[in-house]
Design a protein around this motif. Sequence first.
Motif, mmCIF file in Angstrom:
data_model
loop_
_atom_site.group_PDB
_atom_site.id
_atom_site.type_symbol
_atom_site.label_atom_id
_atom_site.label_comp_id
_atom_site.label_asym_id
_atom_site.label_seq_id
_atom_site.Cartn_x
_atom_site.Cartn_y
_atom_site.Cartn_z
ATOM 1 N N ASN A 196 0.819 -1.204 0.000
ATOM 2 C CA ASN A 196 0.000 0.000 0.000
ATOM 3 C C ASN A 196 0.859 1.262 0.000
ATOM 4 O O ASN A 196 0.488 2.286 -0.577
ATOM 5 N N ALA A 197 2.039 1.187 0.664
ATOM 6 C CA ALA A 197 2.952 2.339 0.735
ATOM 7 C C ALA A 197 4.016 2.290 -0.357
ATOM 8 O O ALA A 197 4.892 3.148 -0.415
ATOM 9 N N LEU B 88 -1.275 4.430 5.679
ATOM 10 C CA LEU B 88 -2.454 3.702 6.151
ATOM 11 C C LEU B 88 -3.530 4.699 6.575
ATOM 12 O O LEU B 88 -3.656 5.058 7.745
ATOM 13 N N VAL B 89 -4.299 5.156 5.627
ATOM 14 C CA VAL B 89 -5.393 6.086 5.909
ATOM 15 C C VAL B 89 -6.555 5.295 6.498
ATOM 16 O O VAL B 89 -7.074 4.364 5.867
ATOM 17 N N ASN C 130 -11.879 -1.020 5.580
ATOM 18 C CA ASN C 130 -10.887 0.052 5.513
ATOM 19 C C ASN C 130 -9.656 -0.366 6.318
ATOM 20 O O ASN C 130 -9.629 -1.411 6.953
ATOM 21 N N TRP C 131 -8.615 0.500 6.302
ATOM 22 C CA TRP C 131 -7.357 0.139 6.958
ATOM 23 C C TRP C 131 -7.508 0.039 8.469
ATOM 24 O O TRP C 131 -6.800 -0.736 9.117
ATOM 25 N N GLN C 132 -8.403 0.798 9.066
ATOM 26 C CA GLN C 132 -8.621 0.690 10.509
ATOM 27 C C GLN C 132 -9.187 -0.692 10.852
ATOM 28 O O GLN C 132 -8.752 -1.334 11.801
ATOM 29 N N GLU D 4 -5.641 11.002 10.634
ATOM 30 C CA GLU D 4 -6.305 10.301 9.532
ATOM 31 C C GLU D 4 -5.565 9.025 9.154
ATOM 32 O O GLU D 4 -6.067 8.220 8.375
ATOM 33 N N ASN D 5 -4.343 8.853 9.703
ATOM 34 C CA ASN D 5 -3.566 7.654 9.413
ATOM 35 C C ASN D 5 -2.908 7.122 10.692
ATOM 36 O O ASN D 5 -3.164 7.629 11.781
ATOM 37 N N PHE D 6 -2.032 6.129 10.527
ATOM 38 C CA PHE D 6 -1.392 5.487 11.681
ATOM 39 C C PHE D 6 0.014 6.020 11.942
ATOM 40 O O PHE D 6 0.811 5.348 12.617
#
Length: 231
Positions: free
Chosen positions: A102-103, A124-125, A143-145, A202-204
């Motif tokens: 993803n990155a 990771l949004v 979603n990523w969460q 909004e991300n990690f």
Amino acid sequence: MKYSKLPSDNVPLNLSLILSILIDIIILLFSKNIPNLFIWGDEFEKLLFNLSLAVISSYIFYVIVVHSKIKKDSENINIFLAKLTINLLNSYEFFIDSIKDNANIKSNNIDITVDDMKKICSALVLKELTDICLDLNISSRMNWQQFVYLFLSKQQKDAHDIYVLMPFLDSVYIKLLSDFTTNALFDKLQIFEPNTSIITNENFSNFHTEFYELHSSYVSLKEYYSINLLP
């Protein structure tokens, strides 16, 4: 947790065996040439000879009855432990490969750096949808969460299955497993729940240190698996 046919790791036991064999050989071959320094020298020599024989007999008994059973039990447990451990490692590898892709990070899993992890976590949004599916019960895209939460939950469950074997695990493995499954991320599991909005970012990105520590623990556990558990 591999055991040899003989208790090679028990140095005092092996030294006592070697010493006993040497004493018996010396007495058998050179007894007549050894002068008696005391009037009870012959009795002492016989006592020493018999004690050495007893040590040798005890060693043989230990190897046949005790050590061989430990070795067999270890082999049986290791088969089961290896399967549980590789499941844990494979789950993590799927996770890290997914968030790495993803990155757009090309480093192999062993060579991931702190900077790599910063980029990975920043990408990771939380609410961004992904095509990855960790749970067949989820029919819609997650979603990523959700992805992070489900992964951490699965790791805890898989680790619990291993901890059942605690009495049979060596201290090194327990330490590595503990480092891998008691990471600070697991303490924060509740804030990653999909229905919560506790995370303000909004991300990690704020959790890249914890992610990197988890990854370092994975590398150590995988190395142990390769050396001690790999069939």
